[in-house]
Design a protein around this motif. Sequence first.
Motif, PDB file in Angstrom:
ATOM      1  N   GLU A  91       0.815  -1.210   0.000  1.00 60.49           N
ATOM      2  CA  GLU A  91       0.000   0.000   0.000  1.00 60.49           C
ATOM      3  C   GLU A  91       0.852   1.265   0.000  1.00 60.49           C
ATOM      4  OE1 GLU A  91      -2.100  -2.718   3.126  1.00 60.49           O
ATOM      5  OE2 GLU A  91      -0.086  -2.483   2.278  1.00 60.49           O
ATOM      6  N   GLU A 285       2.903  -4.604   7.889  1.00 60.22           N
ATOM      7  CA  GLU A 285       3.103  -5.568   6.797  1.00 60.22           C
ATOM      8  C   GLU A 285       1.944  -6.572   6.758  1.00 60.22           C
ATOM      9  OE1 GLU A 285       7.809  -6.107   6.271  1.00 60.22           O
ATOM     10  OE2 GLU A 285       7.119  -6.550   8.292  1.00 60.22           O
ATOM     11  N   GLU A 287      -0.260  -7.438   4.227  1.00 58.18           N
ATOM     12  CA  GLU A 287      -0.471  -8.290   3.060  1.00 58.18           C
ATOM     13  C   GLU A 287       0.578  -9.382   2.933  1.00 58.18           C
ATOM     14  OE1 GLU A 287      -3.179  -8.341   1.529  1.00 58.18           O
ATOM     15  OE2 GLU A 287      -3.965  -6.508   2.434  1.00 58.18           O
ATOM     16  N   GLY A 291      -2.000 -11.634   4.452  1.00 52.35           N
ATOM     17  CA  GLY A 291      -2.762 -11.637   3.206  1.00 52.35           C
ATOM     18  C   GLY A 291      -2.287 -12.697   2.232  1.00 52.35           C
ATOM     19  N   ASN A 292      -0.980 -12.809   2.047  1.00 51.45           N
ATOM     20  CA  ASN A 292      -0.455 -13.802   1.099  1.00 51.45           C
ATOM     21  C   ASN A 292      -0.760 -15.228   1.553  1.00 51.45           C
ATOM     22  OD1 ASN A 292       0.476 -11.762  -0.492  1.00 51.45           O
ATOM     23  ND2 ASN A 292       2.648 -12.163  -0.193  1.00 51.45           N
ATOM     24  N   ARG A 295      -4.320 -15.912   0.694  1.00 49.47           N
ATOM     25  CA  ARG A 295      -4.514 -16.102  -0.744  1.00 49.47           C
ATOM     26  C   ARG A 295      -4.150 -17.530  -1.152  1.00 49.47           C
ATOM     27  NH1 ARG A 295      -4.292 -10.480  -0.639  1.00 49.47           N
ATOM     28  NH2 ARG A 295      -2.107 -10.296  -0.035  1.00 49.47           N
ATOM     29  N   TYR A 311      -7.695 -11.098   9.811  1.00 50.54           N
ATOM     30  CA  TYR A 311      -7.307 -10.278   8.659  1.00 50.54           C
ATOM     31  C   TYR A 311      -8.260  -9.089   8.498  1.00 50.54           C
ATOM     32  CZ  TYR A 311      -6.208  -9.311   3.693  1.00 50.54           C
ATOM     33  OH  TYR A 311      -5.858  -8.732   2.502  1.00 50.54           O
ATOM     34  N   LYS A 315      -7.010  -5.309   8.730  1.00 47.36           N
ATOM     35  CA  LYS A 315      -7.179  -4.374   7.620  1.00 47.36           C
ATOM     36  C   LYS A 315      -7.838  -3.070   8.091  1.00 47.36           C
ATOM     37  CE  LYS A 315      -7.115  -5.146   3.472  1.00 47.36           C
ATOM     38  NZ  LYS A 315      -6.177  -4.709   2.400  1.00 47.36           N
ATOM     39  N   GLN A 318      -5.126  -1.190   9.799  1.00 49.38           N
ATOM     40  CA  GLN A 318      -4.246  -0.656   8.754  1.00 49.38           C
ATOM     41  C   GLN A 318      -4.865   0.578   8.093  1.00 49.38           C
ATOM     42  OE1 GLN A 318      -1.194  -1.039   7.968  1.00 49.38           O
ATOM     43  NE2 GLN A 318      -0.825  -1.782   5.889  1.00 49.38           N
TER      44      GLN A 318
END
Length: 340
Positions: A91, A285, A287, A291-292, A295, A311, A315, A318
């Motif tokens: 971001e 950090e 994502e 986040g990864n 995914r 998450y 978010k 964040q």
Amino acid sequence: MGNEKIRVLVVGAGGVGTMACVALERSGKASVTAVLRSNYEKVQRDGFEIESIDHGRSTAWRPSSVVNAVPQADPANPFDYVVVTMKNIPEVNDIPSIISPAITPGHTAIVLLQNGLYIEPPVIKAFPSNAVLSGASYIGAHERNGHVVHDDHDRMDLGVYHNPTLDAAYERRKLEEFASVYRESGVVEATVVDDIVFYRWRKVVWNGTFNPMCAITQLDSADVRRFGGEHGLIRPGMAEIVAIAAADGYDLGEGIIDEMVDITPMELCFRPSMLVDVDKGNPMEVEVILGNALRVAREKGVQTPVLDNTYRFLKLTQARLLTTRGIITVPREVPLGDFI
């Protein structure tokens, strides 16, 4: 390698980056240029003040060169390695774009000493002719305005993230060379591993649970456990990460959850990096760490109810940090009084 020093650029001289500079310089086999941002003027004038569990106390310490922006590669004297230790926050920053000026195609190896999972593919896509090395670092080091406190030993697992277009033997030579120089000072550990993704999954078991839970609640690691988070959130979240890793082809072992919980004893009252970011009002950090992993879970069909909600809350935290910093803007709300 001969007697010639390797040329290394370190991008992100906070706590981790500064101690990487120290280890490389003290090897006697590397000439290090450090890219500094907020601490540039202070360090340029006074050097670093360092209190290190591995290297002792130093005052007015500097690497071979200190700069305030990523330099342009010199065709006659290119960087052999670009070491990235700055936080990986999509971001806020685009790592390939930031390091691009210093990369000499086909020559410079890129070393990612950053948190997260599957952070390497975007770098390989941007630099298809350069070897990419990846390190899971376990150092404890914090920097504030040129003062570095390094209180947990500098250890890392270091491996190649294979680029299918490159010769694996060439990648391995770059790996062995960098690891050899890094540990030459005799007081740090850089263990060469065959599959770095396995070690990144191991690290995410801890980082994907304690880090977010502490950041969201603003409790340290001991208090999260003490007030019921260990069995209600931490261990179930870790079990979900272990399941995602298994679906991704990585068996982390039966005792991994106990090991990762016990790695931070209650008496330590540890404040993880995401919580430190919240304390400072800095973006986290999110994502690359959580986040990864999620995914991968979606891709593999793994159910992750605890991590999904973690998450979502992370978010929201964040978004507050990004808004406060002016990185994202939100529409001005109409005061509630206007409707009354």
